[in-house]
Design an enzyme around this catalytic site. Structure first.
Site, PDB file in Angstrom:
ATOM      1  N   TYR A  11     -29.653  52.281  58.234  1.00 28.55           N
ATOM      2  CA  TYR A  11     -29.612  53.725  58.504  1.00 28.55           C
ATOM      3  C   TYR A  11     -30.712  54.151  59.469  1.00 28.55           C
ATOM      4  CZ  TYR A  11     -26.144  54.354  54.864  1.00 28.55           C
ATOM      5  OH  TYR A  11     -24.983  54.300  54.131  1.00 28.55           O
ATOM      6  N   VAL A  12     -31.840  53.436  59.464  1.00 30.99           N
ATOM      7  CA  VAL A  12     -32.930  53.770  60.381  1.00 30.99           C
ATOM      8  C   VAL A  12     -32.838  52.939  61.656  1.00 30.99           C
ATOM      9  CG1 VAL A  12     -35.444  53.600  60.696  1.00 30.99           C
ATOM     10  CG2 VAL A  12     -34.507  54.623  58.647  1.00 30.99           C
ATOM     11  N   ASN A 221     -42.867  62.546  52.397  1.00 28.06           N
ATOM     12  CA  ASN A 221     -41.735  62.522  51.458  1.00 28.06           C
ATOM     13  C   ASN A 221     -42.131  63.089  50.099  1.00 28.06           C
ATOM     14  OD1 ASN A 221     -39.915  61.646  53.268  1.00 28.06           O
ATOM     15  ND2 ASN A 221     -39.687  59.577  52.469  1.00 28.06           N
ATOM     16  N   CYS A 273     -34.865  57.240  49.518  1.00 32.14           N
ATOM     17  CA  CYS A 273     -36.311  57.186  49.763  1.00 32.14           C
ATOM     18  C   CYS A 273     -37.202  58.036  48.862  1.00 32.14           C
ATOM     19  CB  CYS A 273     -36.586  57.521  51.222  1.00 32.14           C
ATOM     20  SG  CYS A 273     -35.918  56.256  52.299  1.00 32.14           S
ATOM     21  N   PHE A 274     -36.803  59.276  48.540  1.00 30.73           N
ATOM     22  CA  PHE A 274     -37.755  60.147  47.833  1.00 30.73           C
ATOM     23  C   PHE A 274     -38.295  59.479  46.575  1.00 30.73           C
ATOM     24  CE2 PHE A 274     -36.312  64.580  49.550  1.00 30.73           C
ATOM     25  CZ  PHE A 274     -37.006  64.327  50.718  1.00 30.73           C
ATOM     26  N   LYS A 336     -25.954  63.762  49.882  1.00 29.82           N
ATOM     27  CA  LYS A 336     -26.000  65.028  50.612  1.00 29.82           C
ATOM     28  C   LYS A 336     -24.791  65.041  51.542  1.00 29.82           C
ATOM     29  CE  LYS A 336     -28.926  65.337  54.127  1.00 29.82           C
ATOM     30  NZ  LYS A 336     -30.068  65.182  55.062  1.00 29.82           N
ATOM     31  N   ARG A 434     -24.563  72.721  43.739  1.00 29.38           N
ATOM     32  CA  ARG A 434     -25.191  72.896  45.064  1.00 29.38           C
ATOM     33  C   ARG A 434     -25.264  74.357  45.497  1.00 29.38           C
ATOM     34  NH1 ARG A 434     -27.930  68.412  46.860  1.00 29.38           N
ATOM     35  NH2 ARG A 434     -26.875  66.567  46.103  1.00 29.38           N
TER      36      ARG A 434
HETATM   37  P1  NAD Z   1     -31.045  49.688  55.096  1.00 30.77           P
HETATM   38  O1  NAD Z   1     -30.964  48.918  53.839  1.00 30.77           O
HETATM   39  O2  NAD Z   1     -29.909  50.570  55.496  1.00 30.77           O
HETATM   40  O3  NAD Z   1     -31.291  48.686  56.330  1.00 30.77           O
HETATM   41  C1  NAD Z   1     -32.195  47.629  56.298  1.00 30.77           C
HETATM   42  C2  NAD Z   1     -31.560  46.439  57.020  1.00 30.77           C
HETATM   43  O4  NAD Z   1     -32.551  45.414  57.186  1.00 30.77           O
HETATM   44  C3  NAD Z   1     -30.412  45.776  56.247  1.00 30.77           C
HETATM   45  O5  NAD Z   1     -29.234  45.798  57.042  1.00 30.77           O
HETATM   46  C4  NAD Z   1     -30.897  44.343  55.976  1.00 30.77           C
HETATM   47  O6  NAD Z   1     -29.859  43.382  56.037  1.00 30.77           O
HETATM   48  C5  NAD Z   1     -31.892  44.154  57.103  1.00 30.77           C
HETATM   49  N1  NAD Z   1     -32.887  43.102  56.848  1.00 30.77           N
HETATM   50  C6  NAD Z   1     -33.642  42.892  55.737  1.00 30.77           C
HETATM   51  N2  NAD Z   1     -34.469  41.847  55.926  1.00 30.77           N
HETATM   52  C7  NAD Z   1     -34.233  41.373  57.175  1.00 30.77           C
HETATM   53  C8  NAD Z   1     -34.785  40.314  57.942  1.00 30.77           C
HETATM   54  N3  NAD Z   1     -35.762  39.547  57.473  1.00 30.77           N
HETATM   55  N4  NAD Z   1     -34.283  40.095  59.182  1.00 30.77           N
HETATM   56  C9  NAD Z   1     -33.302  40.874  59.680  1.00 30.77           C
HETATM   57  N5  NAD Z   1     -32.753  41.897  59.005  1.00 30.77           N
HETATM   58  C10 NAD Z   1     -33.223  42.158  57.763  1.00 30.77           C
HETATM   59  O7  NAD Z   1     -32.389  50.543  55.007  1.00 30.77           O
HETATM   60  P2  NAD Z   1     -32.714  51.924  55.755  1.00 30.77           P
HETATM   61  O8  NAD Z   1     -32.175  53.077  54.990  1.00 30.77           O
HETATM   62  O9  NAD Z   1     -32.416  51.793  57.209  1.00 30.77           O
HETATM   63  O10 NAD Z   1     -34.293  51.983  55.557  1.00 30.77           O
HETATM   64  C11 NAD Z   1     -35.136  51.072  56.223  1.00 30.77           C
HETATM   65  C12 NAD Z   1     -36.577  51.523  56.068  1.00 30.77           C
HETATM   66  O11 NAD Z   1     -36.751  52.809  56.675  1.00 30.77           O
HETATM   67  C13 NAD Z   1     -37.035  51.689  54.625  1.00 30.77           C
HETATM   68  O12 NAD Z   1     -38.381  51.322  54.555  1.00 30.77           O
HETATM   69  C14 NAD Z   1     -36.916  53.176  54.370  1.00 30.77           C
HETATM   70  O13 NAD Z   1     -37.809  53.632  53.400  1.00 30.77           O
HETATM   71  C15 NAD Z   1     -37.273  53.761  55.726  1.00 30.77           C
HETATM   72  N6  NAD Z   1     -36.680  55.066  56.031  1.00 30.77           N
HETATM   73  C16 NAD Z   1     -35.383  55.322  55.717  1.00 30.77           C
HETATM   74  C17 NAD Z   1     -34.819  56.546  56.068  1.00 30.77           C
HETATM   75  C18 NAD Z   1     -33.385  56.871  55.749  1.00 30.77           C
HETATM   76  O14 NAD Z   1     -32.994  58.005  55.975  1.00 30.77           O
HETATM   77  N7  NAD Z   1     -32.585  55.964  55.259  1.00 30.77           N
HETATM   78  C19 NAD Z   1     -35.582  57.479  56.776  1.00 30.77           C
HETATM   79  C20 NAD Z   1     -36.908  57.163  57.096  1.00 30.77           C
HETATM   80  C21 NAD Z   1     -37.443  55.950  56.727  1.00 30.77           C
HETATM   81  C1  UGA Z   2     -35.635  62.579  53.587  1.00 28.78           C
HETATM   82  C2  UGA Z   2     -36.635  63.384  54.411  1.00 28.78           C
HETATM   83  O1  UGA Z   2     -36.144  64.716  54.576  1.00 28.78           O
HETATM   84  C3  UGA Z   2     -36.865  62.732  55.775  1.00 28.78           C
HETATM   85  O2  UGA Z   2     -37.891  63.455  56.455  1.00 28.78           O
HETATM   86  C4  UGA Z   2     -37.302  61.271  55.575  1.00 28.78           C
HETATM   87  O3  UGA Z   2     -37.427  60.640  56.830  1.00 28.78           O
HETATM   88  C5  UGA Z   2     -36.267  60.533  54.742  1.00 28.78           C
HETATM   89  O4  UGA Z   2     -36.091  61.236  53.469  1.00 28.78           O
HETATM   90  C6  UGA Z   2     -36.679  59.146  54.378  1.00 28.78           C
HETATM   91  O5  UGA Z   2     -37.823  58.790  54.445  1.00 28.78           O
HETATM   92  O6  UGA Z   2     -35.747  58.474  53.956  1.00 28.78           O
HETATM   93  P1  UGA Z   2     -33.001  62.299  53.488  1.00 28.78           P
HETATM   94  O7  UGA Z   2     -33.296  61.657  52.171  1.00 28.78           O
HETATM   95  O8  UGA Z   2     -32.140  61.591  54.441  1.00 28.78           O
HETATM   96  O9  UGA Z   2     -34.373  62.609  54.260  1.00 28.78           O
HETATM   97  O10 UGA Z   2     -32.339  63.730  53.225  1.00 28.78           O
HETATM   98  P2  UGA Z   2     -32.925  65.162  52.802  1.00 28.78           P
HETATM   99  O11 UGA Z   2     -32.287  66.186  53.628  1.00 28.78           O
HETATM  100  O12 UGA Z   2     -34.391  65.196  52.697  1.00 28.78           O
HETATM  101  O13 UGA Z   2     -32.329  65.325  51.321  1.00 28.78           O
HETATM  102  C7  UGA Z   2     -32.783  64.511  50.265  1.00 28.78           C
HETATM  103  C8  UGA Z   2     -32.203  65.042  48.960  1.00 28.78           C
HETATM  104  O14 UGA Z   2     -32.779  66.298  48.613  1.00 28.78           O
HETATM  105  C9  UGA Z   2     -30.691  65.261  49.015  1.00 28.78           C
HETATM  106  O15 UGA Z   2     -30.109  64.870  47.810  1.00 28.78           O
HETATM  107  C10 UGA Z   2     -30.580  66.763  49.209  1.00 28.78           C
HETATM  108  O16 UGA Z   2     -29.377  67.297  48.739  1.00 28.78           O
HETATM  109  C11 UGA Z   2     -31.759  67.250  48.373  1.00 28.78           C
HETATM  110  N1  UGA Z   2     -32.265  68.584  48.753  1.00 28.78           N
HETATM  111  C12 UGA Z   2     -32.780  68.785  49.994  1.00 28.78           C
HETATM  112  C13 UGA Z   2     -32.242  69.603  47.821  1.00 28.78           C
HETATM  113  O17 UGA Z   2     -31.792  69.442  46.671  1.00 28.78           O
HETATM  114  N2  UGA Z   2     -32.724  70.855  48.182  1.00 28.78           N
HETATM  115  C14 UGA Z   2     -33.232  71.075  49.417  1.00 28.78           C
HETATM  116  O18 UGA Z   2     -33.667  72.240  49.671  1.00 28.78           O
HETATM  117  C15 UGA Z   2     -33.265  70.030  50.345  1.00 28.78           C
END
Ligand code: NAD
Ligand code: UGA
Length: 456
Positions: A11-12, A221, A273-274, A336, A434
């Protein structure tokens, strides 16, 4: 041509690397992952994640300066800058289980980088990691380079939200870059900054030392989740006193010291993440002997669990203290709107709670598959008859005793609720987790409507 390798196509990693490729045509970006299926999906017409605007960005760059591959070694070897966006889940066993971050994936990525590098590289921590992870990463990276190859580690945490990832990446509030404060560290910071200035105004790029950047992500977060738990705690008090939580939120939002965002009361926060990041923070505090600080942040999760439990209790008690054999429509399963992601979605706890009381669930979500829902609910042969996953809201609500709105999808606002009401058992209950529905309109139709933080 500068070459970037992004490890982790999730996702990132996927959206972040795609936007870098879009905004920097002179940079070649390779996104690598150990998962064959994920990489195949990135190379197909059906991307592995649903994110508005993502397909357009990928279609513009893929095959030009954006490539998806499972050949981790080759692309890491060739890269000047390596972004690491692998998953960092909560440990499920061993020391710190249930709280500490599992850095296995990070360590394996670092070991690959160390093993295949024969030129200096900048390593960018994109994953969310415990503060001082860079210190451990440096040890792993240098374990077999004998000091000949130089690695500079930068912390560049990602702040995107799912559902708005592309918008957030194209127009970020801020980009945070932390690095060593010596000459080489500062040079590395400038090299990473030079990528972002292709589209991010300079004044939005903040530079700090490594530990401040790592900790800022966890703090960010924690503060966001804390705000949701604060308004959710208020919602319980609203229900007890006759205050309306949306009116309280509105009043708070006009205070310029507080601002308008993250004040929507809900069935509870979800997402990958939260919870894990707060648990990680709690663990770090405990490890540093800061018991009171750890307890303070733990409470954010306690209130979130309370809110989900309170919702289930409300459904059961409102429906005459029994839901046994009753059909309940679940509208929305993702954590969400505008995402198909179900990681830590409150829908899992609510559905499990209702199944525990022997309800029959008919679930509809526009982006979540039947397989995913069954997996999340661990649907086994003894509950399989209690769970059906259907293709639209009308089918889900047909002959139902009650409806639970668990995700704020826009389409749930424009359902023909008169038609839904006519096809439901009476009395027809709606539990709006919601607060997206028009209370007066639904009550006029005849529904018994419960929303969060409003008296019945
Ligand atoms: P994800 O599980 O969707 O993706 C991680 C990917 O890394 C997977 O596809 C996995 O197969 C791959 N992977 C793991 N080990 C590996 C390796 N050794 N070599 C190659 N590929 C490998 O996770 P995500 O949601 O993208 O989150 C990644 C990081 O970013 C986490 O630390 C998370 O906390 C942070 N983050 C996530 C979000 C979000 O909205 N999802 C936002 C900000 C930060
Ligand atoms: C959250 C943060 O907002 C990002 O800044 C951060 O990068 C990310 O986590 C991360 O590190 O993974 P995300 O989890 O994708 O992003 O989505 P949010 O919009 O923050 O919502 C998180 C949860 O809180 C959802 O279930 C949403 O419905 C809920 N929420 C959000 C509420 O219940 N009330 C609100 O007012 C806002």
């Amino acid at each position: 041509m500068v070459k970037i390798c992004g490890i982790g196509a999730g996702y990132v990693g996927g959206p972040t690397m795609a936007v870098i490729a879009l905004k920097c045509p002179s940079i070649e970006v390779a996104v690598v992952d150990i998962s064959d299926s994920r990489i195949s999906a990135w190379n197909s017409n059906k991307l592995p994640i649903y994110e508005p605007g993502l397909e357009e960005v990928v279609n513009q760059c893929r095959g030009k300066n954006l490539f998806f591959s499972t050949d981790v070694e080759k692309h890491v070897h060739e890269a000047d800058i390596v972004f690491v966006s692998v998953n960092t889940p909560t440990k499920i066993r061993g020391l710190g289980a249930g709280k500490a971050t599992d850095l296995t994936y990070w360590e394996s990525a670092a070991r690959i980088i160390s093993d295949v590098s024969n030129s200096n590289k900048i390593i960018v921590e994109k994953s969310t990691v415990p503060v001082r992870t860079a210190e451990a990463v440096e040890k792993i990276l240098t374990h077999n380079s004998k000091g000949i190859i130089k690695f500079q580690i930068l912390s560049n945490p990602e702040f995107l939200s799912e559902g708005t990832a592309i918008q957030d990446l194209l127009n970020p509030d801020r980009v945070l870059i932390g690095g060593n404060q010596d000459r080489e560290g500062l040079e590395a910071i400038q090299k990473l900054k030079a990528i972002y200035v292709h589209w991010v105004p300079q004044d939005r790029i903040i530079t700090t030392n490594l530990w401040s950047a790592e900790l800022s992500k966890l703090a960010d977060n924690a503060f966001l989740a804390q705000r949701i738990s604060s308004i959710n705690a208020m919602s319980a008090l609203c229900e007890a006193t006759g205050a309306e939580v949306s009116q309280v939120s509105h009043a708070l939002s006009k205070n310029t010291k507080l601002g308008p965002k993250f004040l929507n009361a809900s069935v509870g926060f979800g997402g990958s993440c939260f919870q894990k990041d707060i648990l990680n923070l709690v663990y770090i505090c405990e490890s540093n002997g800061l018991t009171e600080v750890a307890n303070y942040w733990k409470q954010v999760i306690t209130v979130n669990d309370y809110q989900k439990g309170r919702f289930v209790k409300r459904v059961v008690t409102s429906m005459f203290n029994t839901v046994t054999g009753k059909k309940i429509a679940i509208l929305g399963f993702a954590f969400k709107k505008d995402t198909g992601d179900t990681r830590k979605t409150p829908a899992i706890d609510v559905c499990r709670g209702l199944l525990g009381d022997d309800a029959c669930l008919s679930i509809y979500d526009p982006q979540v598959t039947k397989e995913q829902i069954h997996k999340d609910l661990s649907v086994s042969s003894n509950v399989v008859k209690q769970v059906s996953v259907v293709g639209d809201a009308y089918e889900a609500t047909k002959e139902a005793h009650g409806i639970c709105i668990l995700t704020e999808w826009d389409e749930f606002k424009s359902i023909d609720y008169q038609r839904v009401y006519e096809n439901m058992r009476k009395p027809a209950f709606v539990f709006d987790g919601r607060n997206i529905l028009n209370v007066d309109k639904l009550r006029e139709i005849g529904f018994i409507l419960y929303s969060i933080g409003r008296p019945l």
